[in-house]
Scaffold this active site. Structure first.
Site, PDB file in Angstrom:
ATOM      1  N   CYS A 261     -46.588 -43.363  36.299  1.00 57.84           N
ATOM      2  CA  CYS A 261     -45.216 -44.122  37.330  1.00 57.84           C
ATOM      3  C   CYS A 261     -44.686 -44.874  37.668  1.00 57.84           C
ATOM      4  O   CYS A 261     -43.927 -45.553  37.123  1.00 57.84           O
ATOM      5  CB  CYS A 261     -45.092 -42.939  38.211  1.00 57.84           C
ATOM      6  SG  CYS A 261     -45.383 -40.649  37.460  1.00 57.84           S
TER       7      CYS A 261
HETATM    8  N1  LIG Z   1     -49.700 -37.515  35.901  1.00 54.56           N
HETATM    9  C1  LIG Z   1     -48.785 -38.129  37.392  1.00 54.56           C
HETATM   10  O1  LIG Z   1     -48.839 -38.093  38.155  1.00 54.56           O
HETATM   11  C2  LIG Z   1     -47.015 -37.554  36.686  1.00 54.56           C
HETATM   12  C3  LIG Z   1     -46.403 -37.269  37.957  1.00 54.56           C
HETATM   13  C4  LIG Z   1     -44.779 -36.818  37.561  1.00 54.56           C
HETATM   14  C5  LIG Z   1     -44.158 -37.252  36.427  1.00 54.56           C
HETATM   15  N2  LIG Z   1     -45.345 -37.454  34.834  1.00 54.56           N
HETATM   16  C6  LIG Z   1     -44.358 -37.374  33.937  1.00 54.56           C
HETATM   17  O2  LIG Z   1     -44.877 -35.932  33.396  1.00 54.56           O
HETATM   18  C7  LIG Z   1     -44.954 -36.338  32.380  1.00 54.56           C
HETATM   19  C8  LIG Z   1     -46.503 -35.791  31.327  1.00 54.56           C
HETATM   20  O3  LIG Z   1     -47.412 -36.524  32.294  1.00 54.56           O
HETATM   21  P1  LIG Z   1     -48.820 -35.877  32.210  1.00 54.56           P
HETATM   22  O4  LIG Z   1     -49.959 -37.544  33.192  1.00 54.56           O
HETATM   23  O5  LIG Z   1     -48.787 -34.616  32.222  1.00 54.56           O
HETATM   24  O6  LIG Z   1     -49.836 -36.076  30.473  1.00 54.56           O
HETATM   25  P2  LIG Z   1     -51.034 -35.988  29.875  1.00 54.56           P
HETATM   26  O7  LIG Z   1     -51.117 -37.450  29.572  1.00 54.56           O
HETATM   27  O8  LIG Z   1     -51.900 -35.808  31.742  1.00 54.56           O
HETATM   28  O9  LIG Z   1     -51.177 -35.151  29.446  1.00 54.56           O
HETATM   29  C9  LIG Z   1     -49.379 -34.339  28.424  1.00 54.56           C
HETATM   30  C10 LIG Z   1     -50.880 -33.464  27.239  1.00 54.56           C
HETATM   31  O10 LIG Z   1     -49.228 -33.381  25.872  1.00 54.56           O
HETATM   32  C11 LIG Z   1     -49.662 -32.824  25.012  1.00 54.56           C
HETATM   33  N3  LIG Z   1     -48.626 -33.389  23.983  1.00 54.56           N
HETATM   34  C12 LIG Z   1     -48.611 -34.382  23.448  1.00 54.56           C
HETATM   35  N4  LIG Z   1     -47.452 -34.481  22.536  1.00 54.56           N
HETATM   36  C13 LIG Z   1     -47.089 -33.272  22.439  1.00 54.56           C
HETATM   37  C14 LIG Z   1     -46.874 -32.394  21.661  1.00 54.56           C
HETATM   38  N5  LIG Z   1     -45.887 -32.834  20.674  1.00 54.56           N
HETATM   39  N6  LIG Z   1     -46.588 -30.752  22.316  1.00 54.56           N
HETATM   40  C15 LIG Z   1     -47.112 -30.639  22.907  1.00 54.56           C
HETATM   41  N7  LIG Z   1     -48.492 -31.028  23.769  1.00 54.56           N
HETATM   42  C16 LIG Z   1     -48.432 -32.238  23.456  1.00 54.56           C
HETATM   43  C17 LIG Z   1     -51.155 -34.081  25.017  1.00 54.56           C
HETATM   44  O11 LIG Z   1     -51.903 -33.698  24.017  1.00 54.56           O
HETATM   45  C18 LIG Z   1     -51.241 -33.598  26.506  1.00 54.56           C
HETATM   46  O12 LIG Z   1     -52.894 -32.769  26.223  1.00 54.56           O
HETATM   47  C19 LIG Z   1     -44.504 -37.806  31.767  1.00 54.56           C
HETATM   48  O13 LIG Z   1     -43.297 -37.752  31.891  1.00 54.56           O
HETATM   49  C20 LIG Z   1     -44.772 -38.067  33.261  1.00 54.56           C
HETATM   50  O14 LIG Z   1     -44.209 -39.215  33.286  1.00 54.56           O
HETATM   51  C21 LIG Z   1     -46.996 -37.125  35.366  1.00 54.56           C
END
Ligand SMILES: NC(=O)c1ccc[n+]([C@@H]2O[C@H](COP(=O)([O-])OP(=O)(O)OC[C@H]3O[C@@H](n4cnc5c(N)ncnc54)[C@H](O)[C@@H]3O)[C@@H](O)[C@H]2O)c1
Length: 419
Positions: A261
């Site tokens: 983030c």
């Molecule tokens: N991790 C955090 O603390 C946090 C907090 C707030 C917002 N976010 C936002 O949330 C979003 C996701 O982040 P995250 O940390 O969960 O990511 P992550 O990498 O932990 O998980 C994402 C998952 O999505 C899957 N993926 C990729 N392409 C895909 C597709 N086309 N269809 C289906 N699945 C697919 C991946 O295999 C993975 O398992 C990002 O935009 C991030 O900025 C994250």
């Protein structure tokens, strides 16, 4: 089989959301492109800090299942996209996962589906990227045949007080009817839903939250540098300022910012402002510059500490404690420990690391993993506390170390050098 919701992307964001919806009695399907991940979830194994294997088992017991077969999306009343949005070349967001997930929904959705984007991205993505793709592939029209909304994820990994249910959820629909439908959906498992005027306001609210943290962390990081020169204890300054009961929120300096983030998301906004309007978002660019140079600053301070003791950094044994981007979690993404290790390695230091959450750290330079914390602390020429996991008793480690550099301001005694 028809389900209440399919969650696309089963990572740090998607999986806790799936758990919360399952707990509230919704039928939940998880969709991910990673077959090994789907298999391991279906076998009851968790890969994120906030969920245990027992949590996954409880979800499976309530009917949760993970799949990589996009045809199963067809039976879902709602589809929520929680896929990664990393930075692309040139600092814009890489939307390939978002468009991939959107296409999978578009090919399989039916009339009446609610589609929500949760991934952090630049303002306009829901309306300009997601909507046209869904409409083209499904032949349906947003706001008439199906509902579309943006709802930013606010998950704070490792936070034991605020989780998916008790963190207010911001929701902005493509039309007022879409907002109502999305608010009703989240209202089934989130305590408070906050509506915005539209999708762009919801997208920008998330970027404001992250930019606010980024800028304020940069402010104290810049102050840390001159306070050190002026022999002012900034930690004491912040403690004193924090006693003001209004108008001040404490932020703390550190070796740099990490995770997805803070170092990344504000760039979506500055990139968007620059490409659309032709001028910079100066606060973000300045914060980026200051926070990104903190690892090099810490390396220079480490070099000075060794130098004062008559030691060269070249050949010195330096032990890094805590290499994740945040305390008490295992997430190493964008951790400032990585550029710090590279800088110290570039100065010739022999590096060791210890982290109770990381078994195999690969910062791209040679580092030796240390298991016996106490003897490694006693032997190193310099110990740097990079991340203050709760397992570390910093004062007692500082007392054992030859030299202890506390970049988190957690030591109380006089044994440590503080940032
Ligand atoms: N991790 C955090 O603390 C946090 C907090 C707030 C917002 N976010 C936002 O949330 C979003 C996701 O982040 P995250 O940390 O969960 O990511 P992550 O990498 O932990 O998980 C994402 C998952 O999505 C899957 N993926 C990729 N392409 C895909 C597709 N086309 N269809 C289906 N699945 C697919 C991946 O295999 C993975 O398992 C990002 O935009 C991030 O900025 C994250």
């Amino acid at each position: 089989m028809a389900v209440d919701v399919v969650i696309l992307g089963l990572g740090y964001v998607g999986l806790p959301l799936a758990r919360e919806a399952t707990r509230a009695g919704l039928s939940v399907l998880g969709f991910d492109v990673n077959q090994a991940l789907a298999d391991s979830l279906n076998a009851g194994r968790s890969h994120v800090d906030d969920l245990t294997d027992e949590d996954i088992a409880a979800m499976i017991g309530s009917g949760f299942r993970a799949t990589t077969d996009e045809r199963e999306i067809a039976g879902a009343a709602a589809a929520v996209i929680c896929v990664p949005t990393p930075l692309a070349e040139g600092d814009g967001p890489d939307l390939r996962a978002v468009t991939g997930a959107t296409e999978a929904i578009g090919r399989n959705m039916c009339r009446g589906t609610l589609v929500v984007l949760e991934s952090t991205t630049y303002p306009g993505t829901t309306d300009e990227v997601v909507r046209p793709l869904l409409e083209k592939l499904s032949g349906l029209t947003a706001g008439i045949d199906f509902n579309l909304a943006f709802s930013p994820e606010r998950i704070d990994p490792g936070n034991e007080r605020f989780g998916a249910a008790n963190t207010p959820k911001v929701v902005g629909g493509y039309t007022p009817g879409c907002t109502d439908r999305a608010a009703e959906f989240y209202g089934r498992f989130v305590d408070t839903v906050v509506r915005t005027r539209g999708t762009r306001e919801a997208e920008t609210a998330k970027l404001l939250e992250n930019t606010y943290r980024h800028v304020n962390i940069a402010l104290v990081n810049e102050m840390a540098r001159f306070c050190h020169e002026l022999d002012i204890d900034l930690w004491d300054v912040i403690r004193a300022a924090s006693t003001k009961p209004f108008g001040f929120q404490a932020f703390y300096p550190g070796p740099g910012v990490g995770g997805h983030c803070i170092p990344i998301d504000p760039n979506y906004l500055s990139h968007n402002v620059r490409t659309r309007l032709g001028y910079p978002f100066r606060f973000v660019e300045l914060a980026q510059e200051i926070n990104a140079t903190m690892p090099a600053y810490v390396a220079r301070r480490a070099q000075n500490i060794l130098n004062e003791a008559g030691l060269a950094t070249n050949g010195a044994n330096v032990l890094l404690l805590g290499v994740t981007y945040k305390a008490d979690i295992a997430d190493e993404r964008e951790s400032p420990a990585i550029p710090l290790a590279r800088d110290l390695h570039g100065l010739g230091a022999k590096l060791g690391y210890h982290d109770p959450h990381v078994d195999n750290w690969q910062p791209g330079v040679d580092v030796v993993r240390v298991d016996d914390l106490h003897s490694a602390v006693a032997q190193a020429d310099l110990v740097i506390l990079v991340q203050s996991h709760r397992d570390y008793d910093a004062d007692s480690l500082a007392a054992k170390a030859k030299r202890f550099f506390d970049t988190r301001g957690v030591t109380r005694g006089d044994d440590a050098f503080r940032l």
